[in-house]
Design an enzyme around this catalytic site. Structure first.
Site, mmCIF file in Angstrom:
data_model
loop_
_atom_site.group_PDB
_atom_site.id
_atom_site.type_symbol
_atom_site.label_atom_id
_atom_site.label_comp_id
_atom_site.label_asym_id
_atom_site.label_seq_id
_atom_site.Cartn_x
_atom_site.Cartn_y
_atom_site.Cartn_z
ATOM 1 N N TRP A 1 87.930 88.892 139.642
ATOM 2 C CA TRP A 1 86.965 89.880 139.957
ATOM 3 C C TRP A 1 85.630 89.587 139.811
ATOM 4 O O TRP A 1 84.563 90.449 140.378
ATOM 5 C CB TRP A 1 87.503 91.330 139.277
ATOM 6 C CG TRP A 1 88.549 91.825 139.781
ATOM 7 C CD1 TRP A 1 89.352 91.433 140.739
ATOM 8 C CD2 TRP A 1 89.148 93.213 139.484
ATOM 9 N NE1 TRP A 1 90.615 92.301 141.251
ATOM 10 C CE2 TRP A 1 90.472 93.304 139.856
ATOM 11 C CE3 TRP A 1 88.728 94.096 138.429
ATOM 12 C CZ2 TRP A 1 91.194 94.513 139.864
ATOM 13 C CZ3 TRP A 1 89.513 95.260 138.059
ATOM 14 C CH2 TRP A 1 90.714 95.446 138.866
ATOM 15 N N LYS A 2 85.283 88.592 139.088
ATOM 16 C CA LYS A 2 83.958 88.094 138.865
ATOM 17 C C LYS A 2 83.179 89.276 137.909
ATOM 18 O O LYS A 2 83.793 90.023 137.406
ATOM 19 C CB LYS A 2 82.978 87.732 139.952
ATOM 20 C CG LYS A 2 83.978 86.572 140.719
ATOM 21 C CD LYS A 2 83.213 85.767 141.740
ATOM 22 C CE LYS A 2 84.324 84.532 142.343
ATOM 23 N NZ LYS A 2 83.555 83.714 143.205
ATOM 24 N N SER B 1 87.006 81.188 149.344
ATOM 25 C CA SER B 1 87.188 81.973 150.669
ATOM 26 C C SER B 1 88.549 82.156 150.977
ATOM 27 O O SER B 1 88.992 81.737 152.394
ATOM 28 C CB SER B 1 86.406 81.275 151.481
ATOM 29 O OG SER B 1 84.997 81.403 151.392
ATOM 30 N N GLY C 1 86.390 87.264 146.469
ATOM 31 C CA GLY C 1 86.047 88.412 147.278
ATOM 32 C C GLY C 1 87.281 89.111 147.699
ATOM 33 O O GLY C 1 87.195 90.548 147.747
HETATM 34 P P1 13P Z 1 85.938 83.686 146.897
HETATM 35 O O1 13P Z 1 87.365 83.805 147.432
HETATM 36 O O2 13P Z 1 85.035 84.781 147.071
HETATM 37 O O3 13P Z 1 85.386 82.572 147.710
HETATM 38 O O4 13P Z 1 85.894 83.285 145.556
HETATM 39 C C1 13P Z 1 86.534 82.244 145.038
HETATM 40 C C2 13P Z 1 86.411 81.910 143.564
HETATM 41 O O5 13P Z 1 85.481 81.592 143.083
HETATM 42 C C3 13P Z 1 87.542 82.292 142.773
HETATM 43 O O6 13P Z 1 87.421 81.918 141.600
#
Ligand code: 13P
Length: 250
Positions: free
Chosen positions: A11-12, A213, A235
């Site tokens: 989820w960052k 992605s 994301g």
């Molecule tokens: P995205 O799926 O948003 O590109 O991010 C990948 C990621 O950094 C998962 O740790």
């Protein structure tokens, strides 16, 4: 040996406790589709306890996004493995490229964090991956080889068996530009060969995730590659439809 697919959402720095409640409720409703796969979400520290409570009784497991190597002490802003175990979380992401890029994380500190996580019984998800300019300069192999060697330094075979590795090409993170299944598989095969060299047959039981992605429309192809054992999703893990779409294609 059969490796259960692991789909983990990173989820960052997103989702307050209030926001996460709705997301987890929606995921809970679709828990039946998770059968036969391992599913995890990795919220920010402040949201971990609430999410652990919210997923109770479902197959969803919870992970943190970082862990410090010391047991306790004067490390302002950091969180120890024991603190994470107490919540309790199952997984912890270590060495994500955003930590390497913005917070000075190195293979050395990744290694220290990894050893502490393993000692505490957490399942680490160690991230490696090359920058765009490194790929363009044909340095991908050299970069991930060094990252694997130094990040995993001193690990026993049993510790490696308890570790998950994520290959996340930095140019594919949050860009909508995913590695092709062939590009990703090539690096995953290299990673497994490196692990076989360093640790022997246990390499065949280590799960190697792809991240960058990953979306419902490219997940099936990526996840059907022989050495891709799951995904680390940024994301798309914040969107129930998309996250479930990826889980279903695993
Ligand atoms: P995205 O799926 O948003 O590109 O991010 C990948 C990621 O950094 C998962 O740790």
């Amino acid at each position: 040996m059969a490796r259960t697919k692991l789909i983990a959402g990173n989820w960052k720095m997103n989702q307050t406790v209030a926001e996460a409640t709705g997301l987890i409720a929606a995921l809970r409703a679709q828990a039946a589709a998770m059968e036969g796969k391992d599913v995890a979400v990795c919220p920010p520290f402040t949201t971990l306890a609430a999410v652990v409570a919210a997923v109770a009784g479902t197959p969803i497991r919870v992970g943190a996004q970082n862990v410090h190597w010391a047991d306790s002490g004067a490390y302002t802003g950091e969180v120890s493995a024991a603190m994470l175990r107490e919540i309790p979380v199952t997984y912890v992401i270590i060495g994500h490229s955003e930590r390497r890029q913005y917070f000075g994380e190195t293979d050395k500190t990744v290694n220290q964090r990894l050893l502490a996580a393993l000692k505490a019984g957490l399942t680490p998800i160690v991230c490696v991956g090359e920058l765009l300019q490194q790929r363009e300069a044909n340095q991908t192999e050299a970069v991930v080889t060094t990252q694997i060697r130094d990040s995993l330094a001193g690990l026993s075979a049993a510790q490696l068996a308890a570790t998950v590795i994520a290959y996340e090409p930095v140019w594919a993170i949050g860009t909508g530009k995913t590695a092709s299944p062939e590009q990703a598989q090539a690096v995953h095969a290299l990673l497994r060969a490196l692990l076989r060299q360093s640790h022997g047959a246990v390499a065949d039981s280590v799960r190697l995730l792809y991240g960058g992605s990953m979306k419902p429309n490219n997940a099936a192809q990526l996840l059907s590659q022989p050495d891709i054992d799951g995904g680390l999703i940024g994301g798309a893990s914040l969107d129930v439809e998309q996250f479930m779409g990826i889980i279903k294609s695993a």
